[in-house]
Design a protein around this motif. Structure first.
Motif, PDB file in Angstrom:
ATOM      1  N   ASN A   1      -3.836  -7.847   4.127  1.00 27.67           N
ATOM      2  CA  ASN A   1      -2.963  -7.483   3.016  1.00 27.67           C
ATOM      3  C   ASN A   1      -1.655  -8.256   3.064  1.00 27.67           C
ATOM      4  OD1 ASN A   1      -3.639  -4.953   1.089  1.00 27.67           O
ATOM      5  ND2 ASN A   1      -4.778  -4.752   3.009  1.00 27.67           N
TER       6      ASN A   1
ATOM      7  N   MET B   1      -0.620 -10.822   0.011  1.00 22.35           N
ATOM      8  CA  MET B   1       0.611 -10.715  -0.778  1.00 22.35           C
ATOM      9  C   MET B   1       1.440 -11.985  -0.654  1.00 22.35           C
ATOM     10  SD  MET B   1       3.667  -7.909  -0.625  1.00 22.35           S
ATOM     11  CE  MET B   1       5.353  -8.426  -0.995  1.00 22.35           C
TER      12      MET B   1
ATOM     13  N   PHE C   1      -8.191 -11.424  -0.589  1.00 21.21           N
ATOM     14  CA  PHE C   1      -8.527 -10.299  -1.465  1.00 21.21           C
ATOM     15  C   PHE C   1     -10.028 -10.022  -1.436  1.00 21.21           C
ATOM     16  CE2 PHE C   1      -4.449 -11.223  -3.838  1.00 21.21           C
ATOM     17  CZ  PHE C   1      -3.873  -9.974  -3.619  1.00 21.21           C
TER      18      PHE C   1
ATOM     19  N   VAL D   1      -6.619  -1.354   0.483  1.00 21.82           N
ATOM     20  CA  VAL D   1      -5.175  -1.546   0.336  1.00 21.82           C
ATOM     21  C   VAL D   1      -4.438  -0.833   1.459  1.00 21.82           C
ATOM     22  CG1 VAL D   1      -3.210  -1.334  -1.239  1.00 21.82           C
ATOM     23  CG2 VAL D   1      -5.546  -1.479  -2.157  1.00 21.82           C
TER      24      VAL D   1
ATOM     25  N   TRP E   1       2.815  -4.017   0.351  1.00 18.05           N
ATOM     26  CA  TRP E   1       2.860  -3.878  -1.106  1.00 18.05           C
ATOM     27  C   TRP E   1       3.965  -2.938  -1.565  1.00 18.05           C
ATOM     28  CZ3 TRP E   1       0.300  -7.590  -3.343  1.00 18.05           C
ATOM     29  CH2 TRP E   1      -0.812  -8.139  -2.694  1.00 18.05           C
TER      30      TRP E   1
ATOM     31  N   PRO F   1       1.616   1.021  -4.071  1.00 21.23           N
ATOM     32  CA  PRO F   1       0.976  -0.149  -3.456  1.00 21.23           C
ATOM     33  C   PRO F   1      -0.357  -0.514  -4.102  1.00 21.23           C
ATOM     34  CG  PRO F   1       1.846   1.305  -1.763  1.00 21.23           C
ATOM     35  CD  PRO F   1       1.958   2.047  -3.066  1.00 21.23           C
TER      36      PRO F   1
ATOM     37  N   PHE G   1      -1.172  -4.201  -5.483  1.00 24.51           N
ATOM     38  CA  PHE G   1      -2.328  -4.919  -4.940  1.00 24.51           C
ATOM     39  C   PHE G   1      -3.265  -5.335  -6.070  1.00 24.51           C
ATOM     40  CE2 PHE G   1      -6.759  -4.843  -3.650  1.00 24.51           C
ATOM     41  CZ  PHE G   1      -6.800  -5.495  -2.431  1.00 24.51           C
ATOM     42  N   THR G   2      -3.594  -4.392  -6.947  1.00 28.22           N
ATOM     43  CA  THR G   2      -4.547  -4.655  -8.027  1.00 28.22           C
ATOM     44  C   THR G   2      -4.023  -5.726  -8.976  1.00 28.22           C
ATOM     45  OG1 THR G   2      -5.336  -2.375  -7.883  1.00 28.22           O
ATOM     46  CG2 THR G   2      -5.848  -3.600  -9.897  1.00 28.22           C
TER      47      THR G   2
ATOM     48  N   HIS H   1      -1.905  -8.185  -8.371  1.00 27.56           N
ATOM     49  CA  HIS H   1      -1.945  -9.512  -7.753  1.00 27.56           C
ATOM     50  C   HIS H   1      -3.378  -9.982  -7.529  1.00 27.56           C
ATOM     51  CE1 HIS H   1       2.278 -10.585  -6.821  1.00 27.56           C
ATOM     52  NE2 HIS H   1       2.458  -9.290  -7.023  1.00 27.56           N
ATOM     53  N   ARG H   2      -4.261  -9.086  -7.118  1.00 27.24           N
ATOM     54  CA  ARG H   2      -5.655  -9.469  -6.942  1.00 27.24           C
ATOM     55  C   ARG H   2      -6.264  -9.966  -8.244  1.00 27.24           C
ATOM     56  NH1 ARG H   2      -9.524  -4.598  -6.498  1.00 27.24           N
ATOM     57  NH2 ARG H   2      -8.934  -4.654  -8.712  1.00 27.24           N
TER      58      ARG H   2
END
Length: 297
Positions: free
Chosen positions: A244, A248, A263, A270, A275, A282, A286-287, A289-290
């Motif tokens: 992670n 990021m 990812f 996560v 994040w 978070p 995460f979602t 950016h993924r």
């Protein structure tokens, strides 16, 4: 199971799980389990009762000391120092003073244990015991477990500018630790963490320019392919945190291709850190950016 037992204050059931790991060679599992239990509210209450009943119970003393570290930081809150009230500071120091006394007693009783030295690094930073004490405590931890990632992360925090260190010290430590470890070691994550800490200290605009600069991108690539993306990397407990962190860092550095490797390996797993630096949620960070990195290819 341990979390439920901690929430219920069932020390009789919880204690054997910790005791099973007191003889481990490196002490990492006892440290991990203690840290997990010490995050639970109310642990300070039933450990106090356990110690009243059995003052010589070193495991109860360890858990109480670790809980007082967390409990102290809860009182301080995550706010910047200028927004912490006088009462919060007072409670913070009172709880860390208890933690110091208890953890030092544990270290004296059980000189081979890693756990007290791990938590003593955190309390030392909180009550500003200074760089010499901080260094001694880190060295004590890594003598007992040389490659312990969590102790190295605490050392990195100690060297951050916001805790009285400097960007230069922080980056030098991260790179030196990475290069001293075998290829495939998770300690390469320290390099990414250092860049994220540096990014956090910068103003809007400067922060993005920093992370996307050729020198930082090259540093991140070197660290990732020497550690988590190296063929010799073996996922151990907690590997998701390292992935992670790199995911990021690469996403923020506008490197979607490398970020996507991380990812994809995570497959939706996560971790709160790092994040939480981006938003209060978070999972949403995460979602976002993924999905952005996936759309780039």
């Amino acid at each position: 199971m341990l979390v439920r037992q901690a929430a219920a204050g069932d020390w009789a059931a919880l204690r054997p799980a910790l005791a099973d790991h007191t003889g481990d060679a490196d002490g990492t599992e006892l440290t991990r389990l203690t840290a997990m239990v010490a995050e639970q509210a109310g642990v300070e209450e039933w450990t106090a009762r356990a110690l009243a009943d059995a003052p010589d119970d070193t495991l109860a003393l360890l858990l109480s000391g670790a809980r007082h570290v967390n409990w102290g930081w809860e009182a301080r809150s995550k706010a910047q120092a200028k927004y912490v009230s006088e009462d919060q500071w007072k409670t913070f120091h009172q709880r860390l003073d208890v933690a110091e006394a208890q953890l030092l007693e544990v270290a004296e009783r059980e000189p081979t244990w890693l756990a007290p030295w791990y938590f003593l690094q955190i309390s030392a930073r909180g009550i500003s015991l200074g760089p010499d004490v901080a260094t001694c405590r880190f060295e004590a931890a890594v003598r007992r477990s040389p490659g312990h990632p969590a102790s190295h992360r605490q050392r990195l925090q100690q060297l951050c500018q916001k805790w009285g260190g400097s960007h230069e010290e922080m980056h030098a430590f991260a790179r030196t630790a990475m290069l001293a470890a075998p290829e495939g070691s998770p300690l390469g994550e320290l390099v990414a963490l250092a860049h994220l800490e540096h990014w956090l200290s910068l103003s809007d605009g400067e922060d993005q320019d920093y992370l996307s600069s050729p020198a930082v991108v090259a540093s991140l690539q070197e660290a990732a392919f020497r550690s988590v993306l190296h063929p010799d990397f073996v996922p151990a407990r907690g590997w998701q945190g390292s992935f992670n962190t790199f995911a990021m860092a690469f996403s923020m550095a506008d490197q979607p291709k490398t970020a996507r490797l991380l990812f994809d390996a995570l497959d939706g797993m996560v971790t709160e850190a790092p994040w939480h630096y981006l938003s209060g949620d978070p999972v949403k960070a995460f979602t976002r950016h993924r999905d952005r990195c996936a759309a780039a290819y």
